[in-house]
Motif scaffolding. Structure first.
Motif, PDB file in Angstrom:
ATOM      1  N   PHE A   9       6.722  -1.728   4.521  1.00  0.00           N
ATOM      2  CA  PHE A   9       5.350  -1.568   3.262  1.00  0.00           C
ATOM      3  C   PHE A   9       4.174  -0.577   3.456  1.00  0.00           C
ATOM      4  CE2 PHE A   9       6.783  -5.155   0.367  1.00  0.00           C
ATOM      5  CZ  PHE A   9       7.092  -5.317   0.970  1.00  0.00           C
ATOM      6  N   ASP A  10       4.353   0.632   2.321  1.00  0.00           N
ATOM      7  CA  ASP A  10       2.996   1.010   2.667  1.00  0.00           C
ATOM      8  C   ASP A  10       1.783   0.453   1.876  1.00  0.00           C
ATOM      9  OD1 ASP A  10       0.991   3.725   1.435  1.00  0.00           O
ATOM     10  OD2 ASP A  10       1.705   3.140   0.142  1.00  0.00           O
ATOM     11  N   LEU A  11       0.912   0.446   1.641  1.00  0.00           N
ATOM     12  CA  LEU A  11      -0.268  -0.667   0.911  1.00  0.00           C
ATOM     13  C   LEU A  11      -0.361  -0.254  -0.516  1.00  0.00           C
ATOM     14  CD1 LEU A  11      -2.483  -2.986   0.892  1.00  0.00           C
ATOM     15  CD2 LEU A  11      -3.771  -1.511   1.754  1.00  0.00           C
ATOM     16  N   ASP A  12      -1.666   1.123  -0.035  1.00  0.00           N
ATOM     17  CA  ASP A  12      -2.039   2.036  -1.513  1.00  0.00           C
ATOM     18  C   ASP A  12      -1.168   2.253  -2.626  1.00  0.00           C
ATOM     19  OD1 ASP A  12      -4.926   1.345  -0.796  1.00  0.00           O
ATOM     20  OD2 ASP A  12      -4.692   3.077   0.914  1.00  0.00           O
ATOM     21  N   GLY A  13      -0.873   1.829  -3.304  1.00  0.00           N
ATOM     22  CA  GLY A  13       0.544   2.344  -4.521  1.00  0.00           C
ATOM     23  C   GLY A  13       1.685   0.969  -3.856  1.00  0.00           C
ATOM     24  N   VAL A  14       1.835   0.815  -3.414  1.00  0.00           N
ATOM     25  CA  VAL A  14       3.034  -0.333  -3.118  1.00  0.00           C
ATOM     26  C   VAL A  14       2.242  -1.704  -3.315  1.00  0.00           C
ATOM     27  CG1 VAL A  14       4.703  -1.183  -1.882  1.00  0.00           C
ATOM     28  CG2 VAL A  14       4.395   1.859  -2.168  1.00  0.00           C
ATOM     29  N   THR A  18      -4.870  -0.055  -5.264  1.00  0.00           N
ATOM     30  CA  THR A  18      -6.060   0.721  -5.047  1.00  0.00           C
ATOM     31  C   THR A  18      -5.843   1.917  -5.169  1.00  0.00           C
ATOM     32  OG1 THR A  18      -4.862   0.396  -2.696  1.00  0.00           O
ATOM     33  CG2 THR A  18      -6.796  -0.868  -3.817  1.00  0.00           C
ATOM     34  N   GLU A  19      -4.577   3.215  -4.974  1.00  0.00           N
ATOM     35  CA  GLU A  19      -4.422   4.430  -5.315  1.00  0.00           C
ATOM     36  C   GLU A  19      -5.042   4.704  -6.391  1.00  0.00           C
ATOM     37  OE1 GLU A  19      -3.779   6.606  -3.357  1.00  0.00           O
ATOM     38  OE2 GLU A  19      -2.121   5.650  -2.720  1.00  0.00           O
ATOM     39  N   ASP A  20      -4.964   4.484  -7.552  1.00  0.00           N
ATOM     40  CA  ASP A  20      -5.744   4.731  -8.855  1.00  0.00           C
ATOM     41  C   ASP A  20      -7.820   4.598  -8.694  1.00  0.00           C
ATOM     42  OD1 ASP A  20      -4.062   4.474  -9.692  1.00  0.00           O
ATOM     43  OD2 ASP A  20      -4.369   2.427 -11.323  1.00  0.00           O
ATOM     44  N   PHE A 169       9.055   0.870   1.779  1.00  0.00           N
ATOM     45  CA  PHE A 169       8.640   1.242   0.915  1.00  0.00           C
ATOM     46  C   PHE A 169       7.216   2.081   0.966  1.00  0.00           C
ATOM     47  CE2 PHE A 169      10.602  -3.268   1.213  1.00  0.00           C
ATOM     48  CZ  PHE A 169      11.503  -2.705   0.366  1.00  0.00           C
ATOM     49  N   GLU A 170       7.959   2.880   0.074  1.00  0.00           N
ATOM     50  CA  GLU A 170       5.894   3.781  -0.387  1.00  0.00           C
ATOM     51  C   GLU A 170       5.828   4.661  -1.490  1.00  0.00           C
ATOM     52  OE1 GLU A 170       4.155   6.302   1.219  1.00  0.00           O
ATOM     53  OE2 GLU A 170       4.004   5.037   3.035  1.00  0.00           O
ATOM     54  N   ASP A 171       5.069   4.675  -2.144  1.00  0.00           N
ATOM     55  CA  ASP A 171       5.337   5.309  -3.435  1.00  0.00           C
ATOM     56  C   ASP A 171       4.556   7.366  -3.589  1.00  0.00           C
ATOM     57  OD1 ASP A 171       2.549   4.984  -2.068  1.00  0.00           O
ATOM     58  OD2 ASP A 171       1.370   5.187  -4.313  1.00  0.00           O
ATOM     59  N   SER A 172       3.838   6.920  -1.684  1.00  0.00           N
ATOM     60  CA  SER A 172       4.262   8.954  -1.957  1.00  0.00           C
ATOM     61  C   SER A 172       4.719   9.961  -0.821  1.00  0.00           C
ATOM     62  CB  SER A 172       2.994   8.988  -0.465  1.00  0.00           C
ATOM     63  OG  SER A 172       3.469   8.584   0.640  1.00  0.00           O
TER      64      SER A 172
HETATM   65 MG    MG Z   1       0.632   4.830  -0.456  1.00  0.00          MG
END
Ligand code: MG
Ligand code: B16
Length: 214
Positions: A9-14, A18-20, A169-172
């Motif tokens: 897992f990615d953390l920020d945004g997944v 906290t990405e915001d 799992f990534e949002d970036s």
């Molecule tokens: Mg992220």
């Protein structure tokens, strides 16, 4: 080696939004530098270490600053960010994440974290998720951050998993590029067109089902 897919897992945004808060903090910094940081440009900061983010911003804004100023801005950005996350708790876990992790653990999958953030452990503790992870790799554990795969390689080693058997799992975009480089299965989460390079994209984590990886 375990044959069940290991989930990284990615953390920020997944795991949490906290990405915001990173975006808000960088926006304030950029304002003081007379540069207007757009949401589109911010996509390029996702998954990138704090100092590499500032390198990018200074390039976009066409600015040169001393190393003293550089370090002061990094400190200021982190203080702004820490202020914004001071009240987060388990209610800030993104919908679907907790149930997925619980279910995956029940079915003997290993769970790892690879976040570029130096605040990752602190945040996982605040979310009450720290103890669920078999391995935690963060911005303090690596020399090169995403899109370099160093952190994903380390997470696979710490869980004794073959990279080909790891699902990221990534949002970036940076995180997807890193996972793709070492043939991990990459799952993009979000609406950005930059995620198209992932093996599969979901708009929201809650759409993901453990059976999708059987
Ligand atoms: Mg992220
Ligand atoms: P920090 P992730 C990344 O975390 C964020 O996406 C990125 O916006 C941030 O600059 C980076 O962590 C460093 O964070 O300043 O807290 O050390 O998405 O890889 O979990």
């Amino acid at each position: 080696m375990n044959n069940m897919p290991t989930f990284i897992f990615d953390l920020d945004g997944v795991i949490t939004n906290t990405e915001d808060y990173h975006f808000d903090a960088w926006k304030s910094i950029c304002f003081s530098l007379n540069y207007d940081l757009s949401a589109e440009k911010n996509e390029e900061l996702k998954g990138v270490s704090r100092s590499k983010c500032l390198d990018k911003i200074l390039k976009w804004a066409n600015l040169n600053i001393s190393s003293k100023e550089f370090n002061e801005i990094l400190k200021k950005k982190n203080n702004l960010y820490l202020n914004k996350i001071s009240n987060i708790d388990s209610s800030n876990i993104i919908k679907g994440v907790y149930d997925f992790i619980e279910n995956a653990k029940k079915h003997n999958h290993l769970i790892a974290l690879y976040s570029s953030s130096k605040n990752a452990k602190f945040i996982l503790k605040k979310l009450n998720l720290y103890s669920y992870f078999d391995a935690i790799v963060d911005g303090n554990s690596v020399k090169a951050s995403k899109p370099d795969p160093e952190g994903f390689i380390l997470a696979s080693k710490l869980t004794n998993s073959n990279p080909k058997n790891c699902v990221v799992f990534e949002d970036s975009e940076a995180g997807i590029i890193a996972g793709n480089k070492i043939n991990m299965t990459t799952i993009g989460i979000g609406k950005s067109s930059k995620l198209k390079i992932a093996n599969k994209v979901y708009e929201k984590f809650e759409e993901i089902n453990l059976n999708d990886f059987k």
